[in-house]
Design a protein around this motif. Structure first.
Motif, PDB file in Angstrom:
ATOM      1  N   PHE A 270       0.846  -1.194   0.000  1.00 53.71           N
ATOM      2  CA  PHE A 270       0.000   0.000   0.000  1.00 53.71           C
ATOM      3  C   PHE A 270       0.876   1.235   0.000  1.00 53.71           C
ATOM      4  O   PHE A 270       1.989   1.246   0.547  1.00 53.71           O
ATOM      5  CB  PHE A 270      -0.964   0.005   1.188  1.00 53.71           C
ATOM      6  N   ASN A 271       0.374   2.279  -0.631  1.00 50.71           N
ATOM      7  CA  ASN A 271       1.076   3.559  -0.715  1.00 50.71           C
ATOM      8  C   ASN A 271       0.914   4.317   0.592  1.00 50.71           C
ATOM      9  O   ASN A 271      -0.168   4.327   1.183  1.00 50.71           O
ATOM     10  CB  ASN A 271       0.503   4.376  -1.887  1.00 50.71           C
ATOM     11  N   PHE A 272       1.992   4.951   1.036  1.00 47.55           N
ATOM     12  CA  PHE A 272       1.899   5.778   2.230  1.00 47.55           C
ATOM     13  C   PHE A 272       1.269   7.129   1.920  1.00 47.55           C
ATOM     14  O   PHE A 272       0.654   7.737   2.786  1.00 47.55           O
ATOM     15  CB  PHE A 272       3.296   6.031   2.814  1.00 47.55           C
ATOM     16  N   GLU A 273       1.434   7.608   0.695  1.00 46.50           N
ATOM     17  CA  GLU A 273       1.096   8.991   0.381  1.00 46.50           C
ATOM     18  C   GLU A 273      -0.025   9.108  -0.644  1.00 46.50           C
ATOM     19  O   GLU A 273      -0.485   8.116  -1.210  1.00 46.50           O
ATOM     20  CB  GLU A 273       2.344   9.716  -0.133  1.00 46.50           C
ATOM     21  N   GLY A 274      -0.405  10.367  -0.896  1.00 46.42           N
ATOM     22  CA  GLY A 274      -1.426  10.644  -1.902  1.00 46.42           C
ATOM     23  C   GLY A 274      -0.888  11.470  -3.043  1.00 46.42           C
ATOM     24  O   GLY A 274      -1.647  11.941  -3.891  1.00 46.42           O
ATOM     25  N   GLY A 275       0.442  11.662  -3.068  1.00 51.08           N
ATOM     26  CA  GLY A 275       1.037  12.493  -4.103  1.00 51.08           C
ATOM     27  C   GLY A 275       2.412  12.022  -4.498  1.00 51.08           C
ATOM     28  O   GLY A 275       2.898  10.993  -4.020  1.00 51.08           O
ATOM     29  N   CYS A 276       3.052  12.786  -5.370  1.00 52.79           N
ATOM     30  CA  CYS A 276       4.387  12.475  -5.876  1.00 52.79           C
ATOM     31  C   CYS A 276       5.307  13.670  -5.634  1.00 52.79           C
ATOM     32  O   CYS A 276       4.874  14.820  -5.706  1.00 52.79           O
ATOM     33  CB  CYS A 276       4.353  12.173  -7.376  1.00 52.79           C
ATOM     34  N   TYR A 277       6.563  13.375  -5.366  1.00 54.25           N
ATOM     35  CA  TYR A 277       7.583  14.401  -5.139  1.00 54.25           C
ATOM     36  C   TYR A 277       8.725  14.098  -6.089  1.00 54.25           C
ATOM     37  O   TYR A 277       9.721  13.481  -5.721  1.00 54.25           O
ATOM     38  CB  TYR A 277       8.022  14.356  -3.680  1.00 54.25           C
ATOM     39  N   ALA A 278       8.564  14.523  -7.328  1.00 56.28           N
ATOM     40  CA  ALA A 278       9.458  14.107  -8.403  1.00 56.28           C
ATOM     41  C   ALA A 278      10.626  15.059  -8.566  1.00 56.28           C
ATOM     42  O   ALA A 278      10.450  16.287  -8.561  1.00 56.28           O
ATOM     43  CB  ALA A 278       8.688  14.011  -9.717  1.00 56.28           C
ATOM     44  N   LYS A 279      11.811  14.502  -8.739  1.00 52.51           N
ATOM     45  CA  LYS A 279      12.959  15.316  -9.101  1.00 52.51           C
ATOM     46  C   LYS A 279      12.787  15.715 -10.560  1.00 52.51           C
ATOM     47  O   LYS A 279      12.526  14.858 -11.421  1.00 52.51           O
ATOM     48  CB  LYS A 279      14.252  14.511  -8.910  1.00 52.51           C
ATOM     49  N   CYS A 280      12.892  17.010 -10.865  1.00 54.00           N
ATOM     50  CA  CYS A 280      12.539  17.450 -12.221  1.00 54.00           C
ATOM     51  C   CYS A 280      13.679  18.154 -12.948  1.00 54.00           C
ATOM     52  O   CYS A 280      13.442  18.874 -13.923  1.00 54.00           O
ATOM     53  CB  CYS A 280      11.283  18.314 -12.206  1.00 54.00           C
ATOM     54  N   VAL A 281      14.923  17.942 -12.509  1.00 51.87           N
ATOM     55  CA  VAL A 281      16.051  18.494 -13.239  1.00 51.87           C
ATOM     56  C   VAL A 281      16.122  17.834 -14.619  1.00 51.87           C
ATOM     57  O   VAL A 281      15.969  16.624 -14.753  1.00 51.87           O
ATOM     58  CB  VAL A 281      17.373  18.294 -12.462  1.00 51.87           C
ATOM     59  N   ASN A 282      16.265  18.651 -15.654  1.00 47.94           N
ATOM     60  CA  ASN A 282      16.338  18.177 -17.044  1.00 47.94           C
ATOM     61  C   ASN A 282      15.092  17.403 -17.473  1.00 47.94           C
ATOM     62  O   ASN A 282      15.160  16.530 -18.339  1.00 47.94           O
ATOM     63  CB  ASN A 282      17.579  17.307 -17.261  1.00 47.94           C
ATOM     64  N   LEU A 283      13.950  17.736 -16.876  1.00 48.89           N
ATOM     65  CA  LEU A 283      12.705  17.064 -17.245  1.00 48.89           C
ATOM     66  C   LEU A 283      12.363  17.353 -18.699  1.00 48.89           C
ATOM     67  O   LEU A 283      12.272  18.510 -19.117  1.00 48.89           O
ATOM     68  CB  LEU A 283      11.567  17.540 -16.330  1.00 48.89           C
TER      69      LEU A 283
END
Length: 533
Positions: A270-283
């Protein structure tokens, strides 16, 4: 529902139960965005995301993190450089100072929870000095106002996060190491944060709490992403920052369960969270379309530079930091599982970005090797990413998340081994780093090739291949994978100077062995599963 724009602590008692502020409604995302703009905390991008600057601290401050030395948890914590104790009296004085500081300021409040599996749900109450930190919490944690019907003494009544970045500690007076402090009190059920604007401290301190509480419930907390195939197969991705955990789990042909933190209990994950915290360098929109499109209204962008001419984020501008981040809700990803729950995994994939260029791009692990590499948590710190780093440095982070693991790491490794055996899970090690030579001489393994390796693992196409043992790293290497040049599967074949490869492989193997000496409470078979020299 009636929304309150802000609340004041001036008239509140100092008791923890009063700090939870039950019955005070949260601000909706639109109002929080408005507050951020009005307060001058951030700016809007052309897509409606909020971009903020975190100042001098653009990442976590691991040397400023403490756990209050309380009798209830004193004998459970793996005390040391990572889990540093702080006296109760020191915490109480600092806590009182922070409350006095906040009593004179406008603050924001969010009520949510973590853990999508109901019997393990932990209520989270977040009180912040900045509107954008509250928006961050609202995007990352689970937004669900349904009452929680259980009387579990471990999880109820939840934890309160108090975030006061404007309050700077005085180390000489307050007993901290610097002006920054992140302190967890398990008895008081409080997380106290100050002196830093970096929002990741909120997320990871809650993760630390779960990593302490859940193993007692036979739940393995994991720093990993997870996705599910169209036929119901589950994959877990473990890896440190920069290894591709978020990128590889965001697959348009699969459904995302979660991108960073999960629990594994007897009946599934199961997921702990309800969102994402994405690293976006050079996205890049072409290479990572799901993450790129997920950044829209209400997303929090940390330290991302905005183009003046059109208001668009410039993900290739690293003038503020390479650790640029995007916080957005999970349902911004097409096909993401809103339930956050799935069955036990079919495969586990450990990701390592090896800048020495000597690890095989993909290899199969035994259960003992899986425990060895889980405890090792290897990747490379690259030259140029930190001041003073002129050559790639091997980095080992236990359980792929040492800063957030308060218990003895062997506790987590043994749980992993038991679950791998019980659920017959196959484990693979995938190197997303360099081939044909080390960083500076070789090149990064093509993302297309890595995706093809991952697909072969998930579809079990890889099992059709013959395997041979790697003479140094003691893992099984496939002879062929569809869509991947066979030459790169054996890294020594890609080096012009074979003797130089041998030297670099020996150096890395020695680093593995040296790092593993710290683990004294682990079966001998696991020790023997590491690299040979």
């Amino acid at each position: 529902m009636v929304y309150s724009q802000s609340i004041s602590l001036k008239c509140l008692p100092r008791k923890l139960n009063d700090l939870t502020l039950q019955g005070v409604a949260d601000l909706p995302i639109s109002s929080l965005v408005e507050e951020v703009i009005v307060n001058g905390e951030g700016k809007l991008t052309s897509q409606g995301a909020i971009t903020v600057k975190t100042g001098k601290y653009t990442g976590r401050s691991p040397k400023d993190k403490f756990i209050v030395d309380e009798s209830e948890i004193k004998d459970k914590i793996n005390w040391g450089e990572i889990n540093c104790p702080i006296p109760e009296s020191t915490f109480d004085k600092l806590y009182d100072k922070v409350l006095n500081y906040l009593s004179e300021r406008k603050i924001y409040k969010f009520n949510g929870k973590v853990c999508s599996q109901e019997e393990y749900t932990l209520p989270i109450h977040v009180i912040t000095e900045r509107a954008w930190h509250n928006l961050f919490a609202k995007q990352l944690f689970i937004n669900d106002n349904k009452p929680i019907h259980h009387n579990d003494s471990l999880l109820y009544p939840g934890f309160t996060v108090i975030n006061a970045p404007g309050f700077k500690a005085d180390p000489k007076i307050d007993g901290t190491n610097s002006e920054v402090f992140v302190i967890i009190s398990f008895r008081r059920r409080i997380i106290l944060i100050g002196g830093t604007e970096y929002a990741g401290e909120i997320k990871k301190s809650v993760f630390t709490v779960l990593n302490c509480l859940l193993p007692e419930r036979n739940v393995l907390p994991m720093h990993c992403s997870a996705n599910i195939g169209k036929h119901g197969d589950i994959s877990l991705f473990f890896g440190l920052s920069g290894t591709g955990k978020t990128t590889l789990s965001a697959d348009e042909n699969r459904f995302l369960v979660g991108d960073d933190e999960h629990g594994w209990h007897d009946n599934g994950i199961f997921n702990f969270e309800g969102g994402c915290y994405a690293k976006c360098v050079n996205l890049d929109k072409e290479k990572e379309p799901q993450i790129y499109e997920a950044i829209n209204f209400g997303t929090v962008l940390e330290n991302v530079v905005i183009k003046r001419e059109n208001g668009e984020p410039d993900f290739f501008d690293t003038s503020l930091t390479e650790n640029t981040r995007a916080a957005y809700p999970l349902d911004n990803i097409p096909g993401a599982l809103n339930s956050g729950k799935a069955k036990s995994p079919d495969v586990i994939i450990f990701l390592a970005a090896d800048a020495y260029g000597v690890l095989p791009p993909v290899s199969k692990l035994t259960k003992e090797q899986a425990m060895y590499h889980f405890l090792s948590g290897y990747t490379s710190k690259l030259a140029g990413t930190e001041r003073g780093v002129s050559y790639p440095e091997a980095t080992f982070s236990t359980c792929f998340g040492a800063p957030f693991m308060p218990l003895d790491p062997c506790v987590y490794a043994k749980m992993l081994g038991e679950k791998i055996e019980r659920h017959n899970v196959q484990v693979y090690l995938v190197n997303t780093g360099w081939t044909g030579g080390p960083y500076g001489k070789g090149k990064r393994i093509d993302l297309e090739y890595t995706r093809n390796m991952i697909t072969a693992i998930q579809t079990k196409e890889i099992e059709k291949s013959s395997f041979h043992p790697d003479p140094v790293f003691n893992v099984l290497v496939p002879e062929n994978i569809p869509g991947v040049p066979s030459k790169i599967l054996t890294p020594r074949n890609t080096w012009e100077n074979k003797l130089e490869y041998d030297d670099k492989a020996k150096i890395l193997a020695q680093k593995f062995q040296e790092n593993f000496k710290q683990f004294t409470n682990i079966p001998s078979q696991v020790y023997a599963a590491g690299p040979n020299i």
